[in-house]
Design a protein around this motif. Sequence first.
Motif, PDB file in Angstrom:
ATOM      1  N   ASP A 107       0.838  -1.198   0.000  1.00  0.00           N
ATOM      2  CA  ASP A 107       0.000   0.000   0.000  1.00  0.00           C
ATOM      3  C   ASP A 107       0.875   1.250   0.000  1.00  0.00           C
ATOM      4  OD1 ASP A 107      -1.703   2.217   1.047  1.00  0.00           O
ATOM      5  OD2 ASP A 107      -3.189   0.619   1.267  1.00  0.00           O
ATOM      6  N   PRO A 108       0.526   2.278  -0.800  1.00  0.00           N
ATOM      7  CA  PRO A 108       1.316   3.515  -0.818  1.00  0.00           C
ATOM      8  C   PRO A 108       1.405   4.189   0.548  1.00  0.00           C
ATOM      9  CG  PRO A 108      -0.421   3.580  -2.512  1.00  0.00           C
ATOM     10  CD  PRO A 108      -0.592   2.304  -1.754  1.00  0.00           C
ATOM     11  N   ASP A 109       0.426   3.930   1.424  1.00  0.00           N
ATOM     12  CA  ASP A 109       0.422   4.544   2.751  1.00  0.00           C
ATOM     13  C   ASP A 109       1.225   3.758   3.776  1.00  0.00           C
ATOM     14  OD1 ASP A 109      -1.159   6.677   1.932  1.00  0.00           O
ATOM     15  OD2 ASP A 109      -3.025   5.592   2.321  1.00  0.00           O
ATOM     16  N   PHE A 110       1.752   2.596   3.383  1.00  0.00           N
ATOM     17  CA  PHE A 110       2.586   1.819   4.295  1.00  0.00           C
ATOM     18  C   PHE A 110       3.851   2.630   4.594  1.00  0.00           C
ATOM     19  CE2 PHE A 110       5.536  -1.460   5.650  1.00  0.00           C
ATOM     20  CZ  PHE A 110       4.728  -2.369   6.336  1.00  0.00           C
ATOM     21  N   PRO A 111       4.308   2.659   5.853  1.00  0.00           N
ATOM     22  CA  PRO A 111       5.485   3.472   6.197  1.00  0.00           C
ATOM     23  C   PRO A 111       6.717   3.089   5.384  1.00  0.00           C
ATOM     24  CG  PRO A 111       4.378   2.677   8.180  1.00  0.00           C
ATOM     25  CD  PRO A 111       3.746   1.961   7.028  1.00  0.00           C
ATOM     26  N   ALA A 112       7.229   4.041   4.625  1.00  0.00           N
ATOM     27  CA  ALA A 112       8.387   3.775   3.774  1.00  0.00           C
ATOM     28  C   ALA A 112       9.610   3.386   4.594  1.00  0.00           C
ATOM     29  CB  ALA A 112       8.694   5.005   2.922  1.00  0.00           C
ATOM     30  N   SER A 113       9.776   4.014   5.755  1.00  0.00           N
ATOM     31  CA  SER A 113      10.933   3.707   6.600  1.00  0.00           C
ATOM     32  C   SER A 113      10.862   2.284   7.132  1.00  0.00           C
ATOM     33  CB  SER A 113      11.024   4.699   7.756  1.00  0.00           C
ATOM     34  OG  SER A 113       9.832   4.697   8.518  1.00  0.00           O
ATOM     35  N   LEU A 114       9.652   1.787   7.358  1.00  0.00           N
ATOM     36  CA  LEU A 114       9.479   0.424   7.856  1.00  0.00           C
ATOM     37  C   LEU A 114       9.858  -0.596   6.782  1.00  0.00           C
ATOM     38  CD1 LEU A 114       8.588  -0.874  10.495  1.00  0.00           C
ATOM     39  CD2 LEU A 114       6.259  -0.963   9.609  1.00  0.00           C
ATOM     40  N   LYS A 115       9.655  -0.224   5.532  1.00  0.00           N
ATOM     41  CA  LYS A 115      10.026  -1.120   4.431  1.00  0.00           C
ATOM     42  C   LYS A 115      11.525  -1.367   4.374  1.00  0.00           C
ATOM     43  CE  LYS A 115       6.412  -0.760   0.934  1.00  0.00           C
ATOM     44  NZ  LYS A 115       6.155  -0.438  -0.487  1.00  0.00           N
ATOM     45  N   GLU A 116      12.290  -0.470   4.952  1.00  0.00           N
ATOM     46  CA  GLU A 116      13.739  -0.613   4.935  1.00  0.00           C
ATOM     47  C   GLU A 116      14.223  -1.677   5.923  1.00  0.00           C
ATOM     48  OE1 GLU A 116      15.522   3.188   5.519  1.00  0.00           O
ATOM     49  OE2 GLU A 116      14.373   4.136   3.899  1.00  0.00           O
TER      50      GLU A 116
END
Length: 210
Positions: A85-94
């Motif tokens: 989802d685009p709203d998923f935290p980008a920093s968490l994806k790291e």
Amino acid sequence: MEEEKYCQVALTRVGSVGYVHAKLLLEHFGSAKAIFTASIRELQAIEGIGPQRARQIREYGGFPECQKLVQQSEAKGIRLIGYGDPDFPASLKECYDPPSLLYYSGTASLNLPRTVAIIGTRNHTDYGRQLTQQLVKEFAAHNICIISGMAYGIDGLAHRTALEQGCTTIGVLAHGLDHIYPSAHTGMAKEILKSGGALLTEFPIGTKAQ
């Protein structure tokens, strides 16, 4: 879209598929639905999945329960935010092992440009209280979102000071969003939502704090 949500929940319920495996699968197939419609051969070709996990994914049969959970969550105003989802935290994806699904309530973006997490002991000293309040006030003056865990002590103090300063704050909980623990912070949770903040967890409704 609804079917994708059921599949996102289902992915968290396949016993042998942890966060790392889920991330690999989602990045390869692009969606949770595509994972469950893939063949065993396609699944086991993914590094780390193997024949046993591939069979467990293909044989998973708990979709009706997953559908019910999505419906019950949305009825309570809880939104499901999956890894893609685009709203998923980008920093968490790291992270190496991010949760593949988040349960969210509120209006604050999870991708704000400036955020600070403040976490501390439940039994703080007077100095700890003063320092926490001072830090939050200074962060608030620079429009920095305060993230904490809604627990007693420093966590609650950080949220409370942020609210007093008119600062956006996000509570990350270790249980489902259908209740607040500790219950003494129920009022504060309502204030966080009312003030434009958010509550976030990786746990579905019905999950109690341990």
